[in-house]
Write a protein that holds these residues in place. Structure first.
Motif, PDB file in Angstrom:
ATOM      1  N   LEU A 135       0.834  -1.216   0.000  1.00 55.82           N
ATOM      2  CA  LEU A 135       0.000   0.000   0.000  1.00 55.82           C
ATOM      3  C   LEU A 135       0.866   1.263   0.000  1.00 55.82           C
ATOM      4  O   LEU A 135       0.421   2.322  -0.400  1.00 55.82           O
ATOM      5  CB  LEU A 135      -0.942  -0.015   1.214  1.00 55.82           C
ATOM      6  CG  LEU A 135      -1.944  -1.193   1.249  1.00 55.82           C
ATOM      7  CD1 LEU A 135      -2.788  -1.112   2.532  1.00 55.82           C
ATOM      8  CD2 LEU A 135      -2.863  -1.134   0.038  1.00 55.82           C
ATOM      9  N   GLU A 136       2.103   1.057   0.413  1.00 58.50           N
ATOM     10  CA  GLU A 136       3.033   2.183   0.367  1.00 58.50           C
ATOM     11  C   GLU A 136       3.937   2.094  -0.854  1.00 58.50           C
ATOM     12  O   GLU A 136       4.231   3.100  -1.496  1.00 58.50           O
ATOM     13  CB  GLU A 136       3.926   2.160   1.627  1.00 58.50           C
ATOM     14  CG  GLU A 136       3.229   2.694   2.846  1.00 58.50           C
ATOM     15  CD  GLU A 136       4.160   2.674   4.058  1.00 58.50           C
ATOM     16  OE1 GLU A 136       5.388   2.823   3.906  1.00 58.50           O
ATOM     17  OE2 GLU A 136       3.621   2.484   5.170  1.00 58.50           O
ATOM     18  N   LEU A 137       4.393   0.895  -1.130  1.00 62.24           N
ATOM     19  CA  LEU A 137       5.371   0.717  -2.206  1.00 62.24           C
ATOM     20  C   LEU A 137       4.794   1.062  -3.576  1.00 62.24           C
ATOM     21  O   LEU A 137       5.505   1.610  -4.414  1.00 62.24           O
ATOM     22  CB  LEU A 137       5.856  -0.742  -2.223  1.00 62.24           C
ATOM     23  CG  LEU A 137       6.680  -1.175  -1.006  1.00 62.24           C
ATOM     24  CD1 LEU A 137       6.957  -2.677  -1.051  1.00 62.24           C
ATOM     25  CD2 LEU A 137       8.000  -0.391  -0.944  1.00 62.24           C
ATOM     26  N   ILE A 138       3.558   0.743  -3.809  1.00 59.35           N
ATOM     27  CA  ILE A 138       2.976   1.007  -5.128  1.00 59.35           C
ATOM     28  C   ILE A 138       2.826   2.524  -5.370  1.00 59.35           C
ATOM     29  O   ILE A 138       3.289   3.031  -6.395  1.00 59.35           O
ATOM     30  CB  ILE A 138       1.657   0.253  -5.319  1.00 59.35           C
ATOM     31  CG1 ILE A 138       1.951  -1.263  -5.406  1.00 59.35           C
ATOM     32  CG2 ILE A 138       0.883   0.708  -6.564  1.00 59.35           C
ATOM     33  CD1 ILE A 138       0.741  -2.154  -5.367  1.00 59.35           C
ATOM     34  N   PRO A 139       2.219   3.244  -4.402  1.00 61.68           N
ATOM     35  CA  PRO A 139       2.112   4.688  -4.661  1.00 61.68           C
ATOM     36  C   PRO A 139       3.475   5.367  -4.826  1.00 61.68           C
ATOM     37  O   PRO A 139       3.615   6.299  -5.608  1.00 61.68           O
ATOM     38  CB  PRO A 139       1.404   5.199  -3.418  1.00 61.68           C
ATOM     39  CG  PRO A 139       0.665   4.023  -2.874  1.00 61.68           C
ATOM     40  CD  PRO A 139       1.528   2.852  -3.159  1.00 61.68           C
ATOM     41  N   LYS A 140       4.471   4.783  -4.167  1.00 61.86           N
ATOM     42  CA  LYS A 140       5.790   5.397  -4.280  1.00 61.86           C
ATOM     43  C   LYS A 140       6.473   5.017  -5.582  1.00 61.86           C
ATOM     44  O   LYS A 140       7.517   5.557  -5.935  1.00 61.86           O
ATOM     45  CB  LYS A 140       6.679   4.948  -3.109  1.00 61.86           C
ATOM     46  CG  LYS A 140       6.338   5.638  -1.800  1.00 61.86           C
ATOM     47  CD  LYS A 140       7.274   5.130  -0.713  1.00 61.86           C
ATOM     48  CE  LYS A 140       6.889   5.775   0.633  1.00 61.86           C
ATOM     49  NZ  LYS A 140       7.647   5.133   1.706  1.00 61.86           N
ATOM     50  N   GLY A 141       5.949   4.080  -6.259  1.00 58.26           N
ATOM     51  CA  GLY A 141       6.547   3.664  -7.548  1.00 58.26           C
ATOM     52  C   GLY A 141       7.667   2.667  -7.365  1.00 58.26           C
ATOM     53  O   GLY A 141       8.310   2.260  -8.331  1.00 58.26           O
ATOM     54  N   ILE A 142       7.927   2.255  -6.137  1.00 58.93           N
ATOM     55  CA  ILE A 142       8.971   1.236  -5.927  1.00 58.93           C
ATOM     56  C   ILE A 142       8.497  -0.064  -6.541  1.00 58.93           C
ATOM     57  O   ILE A 142       9.244  -0.794  -7.165  1.00 58.93           O
ATOM     58  CB  ILE A 142       9.283   1.096  -4.423  1.00 58.93           C
ATOM     59  CG1 ILE A 142       9.806   2.416  -3.874  1.00 58.93           C
ATOM     60  CG2 ILE A 142      10.255  -0.061  -4.143  1.00 58.93           C
ATOM     61  CD1 ILE A 142       9.851   2.507  -2.359  1.00 58.93           C
ATOM     62  N   LEU A 143       7.286  -0.339  -6.370  1.00 61.37           N
ATOM     63  CA  LEU A 143       6.632  -1.497  -7.006  1.00 61.37           C
ATOM     64  C   LEU A 143       5.668  -0.946  -8.055  1.00 61.37           C
ATOM     65  O   LEU A 143       4.805  -0.150  -7.745  1.00 61.37           O
ATOM     66  CB  LEU A 143       5.870  -2.280  -5.940  1.00 61.37           C
ATOM     67  CG  LEU A 143       5.365  -3.657  -6.313  1.00 61.37           C
ATOM     68  CD1 LEU A 143       6.544  -4.595  -6.636  1.00 61.37           C
ATOM     69  CD2 LEU A 143       4.562  -4.250  -5.147  1.00 61.37           C
ATOM     70  N   ALA A 144       5.931  -1.323  -9.251  1.00 58.10           N
ATOM     71  CA  ALA A 144       5.160  -0.712 -10.336  1.00 58.10           C
ATOM     72  C   ALA A 144       3.683  -1.090 -10.257  1.00 58.10           C
ATOM     73  O   ALA A 144       2.810  -0.247 -10.430  1.00 58.10           O
ATOM     74  CB  ALA A 144       5.717  -1.161 -11.692  1.00 58.10           C
TER      75      ALA A 144
END
Lengths: 689, 338
Positions: B272-281
């Motif tokens: 939920l954090e990684l996706i918005p940050k773009g770390i996880l596409a």
């Protein structure tokens, strides 16, 4: 041989067929049983081996999977093993899983349903358990870890379904083979049996069946086929030949016995038994043919005295000579029998009149009265003959014998050496006949017969064209005897031959004389009895006669009656041709009475037809006779023959004949038969009518 | 004489042989009597369900368990959750236990589709209906199988990735896959759906490396290998979620954070954090909570005598930075079970 009752007997075919079928069946069954057992054993061994392979390959893998509780995985392995093989079930016991379940072991595996599909094994399914129980073969192995812990077992089950299917195939195949081979065997054996045993046997039976009335085969049995059949045929043939020989001997013996029973031992003549039988037969025959039978009883006179004085040996020899003489005298058809002692009997058939027997009786009396020399003894014997006539005197054999016997005693009473009829009247008639016969012979010897000539005239110009020579009997006491009184007797006794020859010789001499003297008597017709023609040397006699009398062949014409020609036409044609070849003309006498066949008439070498006087007598009134006469004239013209009518007495008759084309006339109208001297006058003066 | 024989002899012989063929079986085994039915259930008056889960320490299964619990409670079922702790033996023991408890129905998320077969067999022996929630089974009888539409989910996430790659000008590069075992049906479906999306935009593939231990370290190793092997690698797709750190680490260490995109399958709360940050596409998120709920629904329907769909496939969410905010409640409930 009796063949009727053998229909219920079993044919050799059937018997052999049953034996062959049995043998083939037993052999093939044993073979099939062996193949079956062997195959079964092989299949079983194969199963054991196969199951061992399966288990070995499964054991390790299942152990690993069991350890990891991968039940479904080892289940799949089991399924893989089941697929492509025909084992019935593979059941795995899993102790680890069993522990989980609180049981000794967890059971799983695969089993086949009724259709052969592989399904999960359900240990609760009693039907499946029963099937496992019923399996033909099963084997169970432990599943152990490398350290030796026992994790479970794996069991393989092999049912006999597939084995049975294979074995059923073998059985069905074997049965088909059995049936086919049996059929082949049967067919082959039947063919062999048929040609080498049954056919020869049938031939033998057929040959035996074709037997004569005694049941003996007509032909010998064909001896082909196998050695045994050949021997059988040979043996049977030997038997047949032996039976035939025995039969021939038996028949000869039988014939000899029969002969002895029916014949007299001394003379070989029929004895009383055979005589009685022959008499019965003759009576039946005479009854059917409406003829008469004469029964002669002959007894030698005073034979007892000869026997007593000279002995029986001489007596027997006399009887033999008498037998010989009697045999030489009687005709072939007559039966001669010795009834005992000096008594003989003769049966003469086919008599027209009772008195006809008298000539034979007379001859016998004469013959037996001839002296005979026996052992230098000159003996004179005589005989007495009694005659009875069927049916005049009696119609039964018994009566005829009785009457002949009585007549014989009558002859004895009459002084012996004579014959007597049972009927006195008949005896009288017979004597007349005998007297006449004797007289005829005497007359011929004494030259009492004279030749008369009846002119034959051309009715158109009343010129003599010829004459017929006719015999007349100038009896020293009775005067001129008519031909009708003696010709039939002469024909019957055979005296016609010397009589005819006498007439011919006289006539030829006369003709030659007339020609020499310058007369023109024309052609002289001479009557010729067919009996004459049957004389072997007649042609040479005729030639000699012509030569001796200096009579030319063309001066004479021989007349043969139509009825005599027709008794044996082929023979007549042959002889008449020879006569014709001599240049002598031939005429058919009494034409119209003898049922001539036109085909024969055409072939006869004749020149002339002589219309019988019976057709002339009532001319011209009788239409029937007129028609016949016209027909005969027309026939003679068509066959290019001359024609003459005899018995012409009236002018009307003569004119009718001339009108119808028959110019030659013979009869009282021109002149009766006349002696040669009178004829000479006619020859000199001619006819003036 | 003429009637004798052929058949009598033949029949006799054949009878003899057939009797041979009917010989008693050659046995060296005793009768088999132990069976599944020996798992005797207790008498049960209240409706009780059992949820057997392969390993509830894995978030996906824990979330699904919560979904099951949530729905069972809602429908008034007593629920017992059995955690097999990733042990085949324990899984079986728990199954037996559940059966002995005489539950009305079993919902199972099996360790493997093969193990599920045994579970189904045991349950069938006790006449207990089973609903399978995810993983599936190789065979056996069950009421319903609840699964995610892996192929479609993979396709969708593939399209999301393709779009991103095109936007970034990475379309010439390659995509590597760290895959779950391809023996599994869901693994095959995921790969097939993803490859279809890649093929549609002609993006080339690099290696497919299958996870064995599923560990973060393994994911790291695979990711590193692919990065090193393929200089033009522009994306890595991790077919699972829990070992995402391994992949991130490998990318970070290679110094290609901006050159290599990472997408995943399923979700972790961190996503939920990684996706918005773009770390996880992006990530294709199954909805385990929802699956658990649907499993109970299906079981309830069955127990109520209603018709139940044999295969129920639930959609997979394709979540990227663009739509995560919007789908957050759904993700929280159905995916993360928060």
């Amino acid at each position: 041989m009796e063949f009727k009752n053998i229909t219920h007997e079993r044919s050799l075919y059937v018997t052999l067929g049953v034996i062959i079928v049995l043998v083939v069946t037993i052999i093939m069954s044993i073979h099939t049983a062996y193949v079956y057992m062997d195959t079964k054993n092989n299949i079983f061994q194969g199963m054991k081996q196969s199951s061992r392979h399966i288990i070995v390959s499964l054991q390790k893998n299942v152990m690993d999977l069991m350890k990891s509780y991968s039940i479904n995985e080892y289940d799949k392995l089991v399924l893989n093993e089941m697929e492509g093989r025909d084992n019935f079930a593979i059941i795995v016991e899993d102790y680890n899983m069993g522990k989980i379940l609180g049981e000794k072991a967890f059971l799983s595996g695969k089993i086949r349903d009724a259709e052969g599909n592989i399904i999960d094994y359900d240990s609760k399914n009693s039907e499946q358990n029963k099937q496992l129980e019923a399996c033909y073969y099963s084997d169970k192995y432990d599943i152990t870890t490398d350290s030796g812990d026992k994790l479970g077992t794996i069991a393989i089950y092999i049912s006999n379904i597939s084995m049975n299917a294979q074995l059923n195939k073998i059985i069905i195949g074997s049965i088909i083979n059995l049936v086919l081979l049996s059929l082949l065997f049967l067919l082959s054996l039947f063919i062999i049996i048929h040609f080498f045993i049954l056919k020869p046997l049938s031939d033998i039976i057929s040959c035996i069946k074709h037997s004569d009335h005694d049941g003996i085969p007509v032909a010998l049995i064909p001896n082909h086929g196998s050695k045994e059949i050949f021997l059988l045929s040979n043996t049977m043939n030997n038997m047949i030949i032996s039976i035939r020989d025995s039969r021939v001997a038996l028949k000869a013996q039988k014939n000899a016995l029969h002969y002895q029973a029916n014949h007299d031992a001394l003379t070989g003549l029929a004895n009383r038994i055979l005589f009685n039988d022959r008499l019965e037969q003759s009576i039946i025959k005479a009854k059917n043919n409406s003829t008469k039978v004469a029964l002669f009883f002959i007894d030698l006179d005073h034979f007892k005295k000869i026997n007593d004085s000279l002995g029986h040996e001489i007596g027997d020899k006399i009887l033999k000579v008498v037998t010989q003489r009697l045999n030489e005298t009687i005709c072939k058809e007559a039966t001669l029998a010795r009834l005992g002692g000096d008594e003989f009997s003769i049966i003469v058939e086919d008599l027209r009149q009772g008195q006809d027997a008298s000539l034979l009786a007379n001859k016998l009396i004469e013959l037996l009265s001839q002296p005979l020399t026996i052992e230098d003894n000159l003996l004179y014997i005589s005989s007495s003959i009694g005659i009875s006539i069927y049916p005049d005197d009696g119609v039964s054999a018994q009566n005829l014998i009785k009457y002949a016997d009585a007549a014989m005693y009558k002859a004895k009473d009459e002084g012996r050496n004579n014959f007597q009829y049972y009927s006195a009247e008949m005896t009288e008639l017979a004597f007349e006949r005998v007297v006449m016969d004797t007289s005829l012979r005497e007359a011929l010897k004494n030259g009492d017969f004279v030749v008369y000539y009846q002119p034959q005239v051309n009715g158109n110009n009343n010129k003599l064209v010829g004459m017929e020579a006719l015999v007349r009997w100038q009896h020293p006491i009775m005067g001129l005897v008519a031909p009708s009184k003696f010709i039939p007797l002469a024909e019957e006794t055979g005296m016609i031959i010397p009589l005819d020859q006498y007439v011919m010789r006289c006539a030829m001499t006369q003709i030659a004389k007339w020609y020499k003297e310058g007369f023109k008597p024309g052609v002289v017709a001479l009557n010729l009895a067919m009996k004459q023609l049957h004389q072997k040397d007649f042609i040479s006699i005729l030639e000699t006669m012509l030569k001796e009398t200096e009579c030319k062949a063309e001066w004479i014409e021989l007349e043969v009656t139509e009825s005599q020609i027709m008794t044996n036409p082929e023979e007549a044609i042959k002889i008449l041709k020879q006569i014709n070849d001599m240049g002598i003309k031939l005429a058919v006498d009494d034409f119209g009475t003898g049922y001539s066949s036109l085909s024969y008439l055409k072939r006869l070498p004749i020149d002339k037809l002589k219309i019988d006087q019976s057709f002339i007598r009532d001319l011209p009134e009788d239409e029937e006779d007129a028609s016949i006469t016209k027909a005969v004239i027309a026939l003679s013209k068509s066959l290019n023959l001359r024609v003459i009518a005899e018995g012409v007495e009236t002018k009307e008759q003569k004119e009718f004949l001339i009108e119808n084309g028959c110019n030659n006339i013979q009869g009282y109208f021109y002149g009766k038969p006349m002696p040669a001297n009178e004829m000479e006058k006619v020859l000199s003066k001619g006819f003036n009518s | 004489m003429s009637r004798i024989p052929f058949f009598i002899i033949l029949i006799t012989l054949l009878t003899l042989f057939s009797s041979c063929s009917d010989d008693k079986p050659l046995k060296n085994t005793k009768n088999l009597q132990t069976n599944i039915s020996s798992v005797a259930p207790k008498v049960q008056n209240t409706k009780k369900l059992a949820y057997i889960v392969t390993d509830s320490s894995i978030p996906f299964w824990a979330i699904m368990g919560r979904g099951v619990k949530n729905r069972a409670d809602a429908l008034g079922y007593e629920l017992e959750i059995y955690n097999a702790e990733n042990s085949a033996k324990l899984e079986l023991e728990l199954t037996v236990k559940a059966i002995k408890e005489n539950v009305s129905g079993i919902i199972v998320s099996p360790s493997t589709s093969s193990a599920c077969v045994t579970i189904l067999k045991l349950a069938k022996g006790a006449n207990i209906p089973v609903v399978i929630s995810d993983i599936g089974t190789d065979s056996g009888e069950y009421v319903s199988y609840i699964s995610s539409n892996n192929r479609e989910g993979a396709y969708d996430i593939g399209k999301v990735l393709a779009k991103k790659m095109v936007a970034l000008g990475f379309e010439k590069g390659r995509v590597g896959i760290v895959a779950i075992p391809q023996k599994r049906l869901n693994g095959q479906a995921r790969t097939a759906g993803f490859m279809q999306a890649m093929d549609e935009v002609a993006i080339k593939g690099a290696d497919i490396k299958q996870l064995v231990t599923w560990s973060e370290e393994e994911t790291y190793t695979f990711s590193k290998e692919m990065i090193e092997s393929y200089p033009d690698l522009r994306a890595i797709w991790l077919q699972t979620s829990n070992s995402y750190n391994g992949a991130l680490r490998a990318i970070a260490e290679s110094g290609k954070k901006d050159e290599i995109l990472l997408i995943a399958f399923d979700a972790e709360p961190e996503f939920l954090e990684l996706i918005p940050k773009g770390i996880l596409a992006a990530s294709a998120m199954q909805q385990p909570y929802l699956m658990g709920q649907e499993a109970v629904n299906a079981m309830d329907k069955y127990l109520s005598g209603k018709e139940v769909q044999k295969n129920i496939q639930l959609p997979i969410l394709s979540i990227s930075a663009e739509n995560i905010i919007k789908n957050l409640p759904t993700i929280q409930r159905n995916v993360l079970g928060i």
